[in-house]
Design a protein around this motif. Structure first.
Motif, PDB file in Angstrom:
ATOM      1  N   GLN A 176     -19.826  -2.688 -41.036  1.00  0.00           N
ATOM      2  CA  GLN A 176     -18.860  -3.745 -41.347  1.00  0.00           C
ATOM      3  C   GLN A 176     -17.492  -3.150 -41.696  1.00  0.00           C
ATOM      4  OE1 GLN A 176     -20.977  -5.684 -44.489  1.00  0.00           O
ATOM      5  NE2 GLN A 176     -22.385  -6.722 -43.096  1.00  0.00           N
ATOM      6  N   GLU A 177     -17.493  -2.066 -42.447  1.00  0.00           N
ATOM      7  CA  GLU A 177     -16.245  -1.409 -42.829  1.00  0.00           C
ATOM      8  C   GLU A 177     -15.542  -0.798 -41.611  1.00  0.00           C
ATOM      9  OE1 GLU A 177     -14.758  -1.221 -45.975  1.00  0.00           O
ATOM     10  OE2 GLU A 177     -16.240  -2.790 -46.373  1.00  0.00           O
ATOM     11  N   ILE A 178     -16.306  -0.200 -40.721  1.00  0.00           N
ATOM     12  CA  ILE A 178     -15.728   0.416 -39.518  1.00  0.00           C
ATOM     13  C   ILE A 178     -15.101  -0.641 -38.621  1.00  0.00           C
ATOM     14  CG2 ILE A 178     -16.295   1.667 -37.391  1.00  0.00           C
ATOM     15  CD1 ILE A 178     -18.520   3.094 -39.138  1.00  0.00           C
ATOM     16  N   ILE A 179     -15.788  -1.752 -38.459  1.00  0.00           N
ATOM     17  CA  ILE A 179     -15.283  -2.826 -37.595  1.00  0.00           C
ATOM     18  C   ILE A 179     -13.965  -3.386 -38.129  1.00  0.00           C
ATOM     19  CG2 ILE A 179     -15.748  -5.182 -36.786  1.00  0.00           C
ATOM     20  CD1 ILE A 179     -18.700  -4.315 -36.464  1.00  0.00           C
ATOM     21  N   LYS A 180     -13.784  -3.402 -39.448  1.00  0.00           N
ATOM     22  CA  LYS A 180     -12.515  -3.873 -40.029  1.00  0.00           C
ATOM     23  C   LYS A 180     -11.343  -3.011 -39.570  1.00  0.00           C
ATOM     24  CE  LYS A 180     -14.478  -5.691 -44.311  1.00  0.00           C
ATOM     25  NZ  LYS A 180     -14.589  -5.455 -45.775  1.00  0.00           N
ATOM     26  N   ILE A 181     -11.585  -1.709 -39.428  1.00  0.00           N
ATOM     27  CA  ILE A 181     -10.509  -0.785 -39.057  1.00  0.00           C
ATOM     28  C   ILE A 181     -10.373  -0.653 -37.549  1.00  0.00           C
ATOM     29  CG2 ILE A 181      -9.777   1.636 -39.180  1.00  0.00           C
ATOM     30  CD1 ILE A 181     -11.085   1.769 -41.870  1.00  0.00           C
ATOM     31  N   VAL A 182     -11.511  -0.617 -36.847  1.00  0.00           N
ATOM     32  CA  VAL A 182     -11.518  -0.451 -35.391  1.00  0.00           C
ATOM     33  C   VAL A 182     -12.307  -1.628 -34.793  1.00  0.00           C
ATOM     34  CG1 VAL A 182     -11.971   1.158 -33.499  1.00  0.00           C
ATOM     35  CG2 VAL A 182     -11.633   2.049 -35.803  1.00  0.00           C
ATOM     36  N   PRO A 183     -11.633  -2.783 -34.650  1.00  0.00           N
ATOM     37  CA  PRO A 183     -12.335  -3.978 -34.168  1.00  0.00           C
ATOM     38  C   PRO A 183     -13.005  -3.795 -32.805  1.00  0.00           C
ATOM     39  CG  PRO A 183     -10.133  -4.539 -34.952  1.00  0.00           C
ATOM     40  CD  PRO A 183     -10.237  -3.047 -34.959  1.00  0.00           C
TER      41      PRO A 183
ATOM     42  N   SER B  57     -14.744  -1.500 -31.826  1.00  0.00           N
ATOM     43  CA  SER B  57     -16.062  -0.860 -31.961  1.00  0.00           C
ATOM     44  C   SER B  57     -17.178  -1.894 -32.120  1.00  0.00           C
ATOM     45  CB  SER B  57     -16.077   0.110 -33.147  1.00  0.00           C
ATOM     46  OG  SER B  57     -15.934  -0.579 -34.363  1.00  0.00           O
ATOM     47  N   GLU B  58     -16.823  -3.125 -32.404  1.00  0.00           N
ATOM     48  CA  GLU B  58     -17.827  -4.166 -32.620  1.00  0.00           C
ATOM     49  C   GLU B  58     -18.745  -4.318 -31.417  1.00  0.00           C
ATOM     50  OE1 GLU B  58     -18.203  -8.682 -34.379  1.00  0.00           O
ATOM     51  OE2 GLU B  58     -16.230  -7.966 -33.741  1.00  0.00           O
ATOM     52  N   GLU B  59     -18.182  -4.279 -30.224  1.00  0.00           N
ATOM     53  CA  GLU B  59     -19.003  -4.400 -29.008  1.00  0.00           C
ATOM     54  C   GLU B  59     -20.066  -3.305 -28.942  1.00  0.00           C
ATOM     55  OE1 GLU B  59     -19.505  -6.596 -26.438  1.00  0.00           O
ATOM     56  OE2 GLU B  59     -18.288  -7.844 -27.755  1.00  0.00           O
TER      57      GLU B  59
ATOM     58  N   PHE C 174     -18.770   5.901 -34.641  1.00  0.00           N
ATOM     59  CA  PHE C 174     -17.479   6.020 -35.325  1.00  0.00           C
ATOM     60  C   PHE C 174     -16.754   7.293 -34.895  1.00  0.00           C
ATOM     61  CE2 PHE C 174     -15.253   5.958 -39.740  1.00  0.00           C
ATOM     62  CZ  PHE C 174     -14.158   5.298 -39.212  1.00  0.00           C
ATOM     63  N   THR C 175     -17.480   8.373 -34.748  1.00  0.00           N
ATOM     64  CA  THR C 175     -16.881   9.638 -34.291  1.00  0.00           C
ATOM     65  C   THR C 175     -16.334   9.497 -32.879  1.00  0.00           C
ATOM     66  OG1 THR C 175     -18.329  10.900 -35.753  1.00  0.00           O
ATOM     67  CG2 THR C 175     -17.330  12.108 -33.919  1.00  0.00           C
ATOM     68  N   LYS C 176     -17.036   8.775 -32.022  1.00  0.00           N
ATOM     69  CA  LYS C 176     -16.529   8.528 -30.660  1.00  0.00           C
ATOM     70  C   LYS C 176     -15.225   7.739 -30.708  1.00  0.00           C
ATOM     71  CE  LYS C 176     -20.929   8.583 -28.207  1.00  0.00           C
ATOM     72  NZ  LYS C 176     -21.918   7.763 -27.485  1.00  0.00           N
ATOM     73  N   GLN C 177     -15.153   6.771 -31.623  1.00  0.00           N
ATOM     74  CA  GLN C 177     -13.930   5.993 -31.773  1.00  0.00           C
ATOM     75  C   GLN C 177     -12.778   6.893 -32.239  1.00  0.00           C
ATOM     76  OE1 GLN C 177     -13.346   2.785 -30.939  1.00  0.00           O
ATOM     77  NE2 GLN C 177     -15.425   2.685 -30.157  1.00  0.00           N
ATOM     78  N   ILE C 178     -13.065   7.790 -33.151  1.00  0.00           N
ATOM     79  CA  ILE C 178     -12.045   8.720 -33.637  1.00  0.00           C
ATOM     80  C   ILE C 178     -11.599   9.649 -32.509  1.00  0.00           C
ATOM     81  CG2 ILE C 178     -11.671  10.699 -35.188  1.00  0.00           C
ATOM     82  CD1 ILE C 178     -13.345   9.098 -37.287  1.00  0.00           C
TER      83      ILE C 178
END
Length: 119
Positions: A8-15, A17-19, A37-41
């Motif tokens: 939930q916290e990650i999705i707030k910063i990187v929306p 990533s929700e998919e 999350f690491t892939k998003q970074i």
């Protein structure tokens, strides 16, 4: 914080990533969550989205500081371990900027890992 709260916290910063988190197998444990999350970074580093990247690094630190032991282990095993590969293709200036923005707790974990490996 457990892995569900971390999502939930990650999705707030990187929306976007929700998919990826909608796929059940990617939300089943802390290691998969930190992997996503690491892939998003990694994507943010490649696109040089500095503002979002800094927010993600802060959030990763928060997950590391406030997360349960499994999340902490996942951050060390996945994110911290892959810092060198994440920044490998960056020019020196951008790489230095990234490492300066990494919060102190994660820098300590990184240094422990580097020294532990004998480098």
């Amino acid at each position: 914080m457990n892995h569900t709260e971390a999502i939930q916290e990650i999705i707030k910063i990187v929306p976007e990533s929700e998919e990826e988190f909608k796929e059940n197998y990617k939300t089943g444990n802390s290691f998969m969550v930190i992997n996503v999350f690491t892939k998003q970074i990694r994507r943010l580093i490649r696109t040089e989205d500095k503002k979002t990247l800094v927010n993600c690094l802060k959030k990763m630190n928060e997950i590391y500081a406030k997360g349960d032991q499994t999340l902490k282990n996942a951050v060390e095993s996945i994110f911290v371990y892959s810092l060198d590969s994440l920044t490998f293709t960056c020019n020196k200036t951008y790489k230095n900027l990234i490492f300066k923005k990494i919060p102190a707790d994660l820098q300590k974990a990184y240094l422990r890992q580097v020294y532990k490996s004998g480098m």
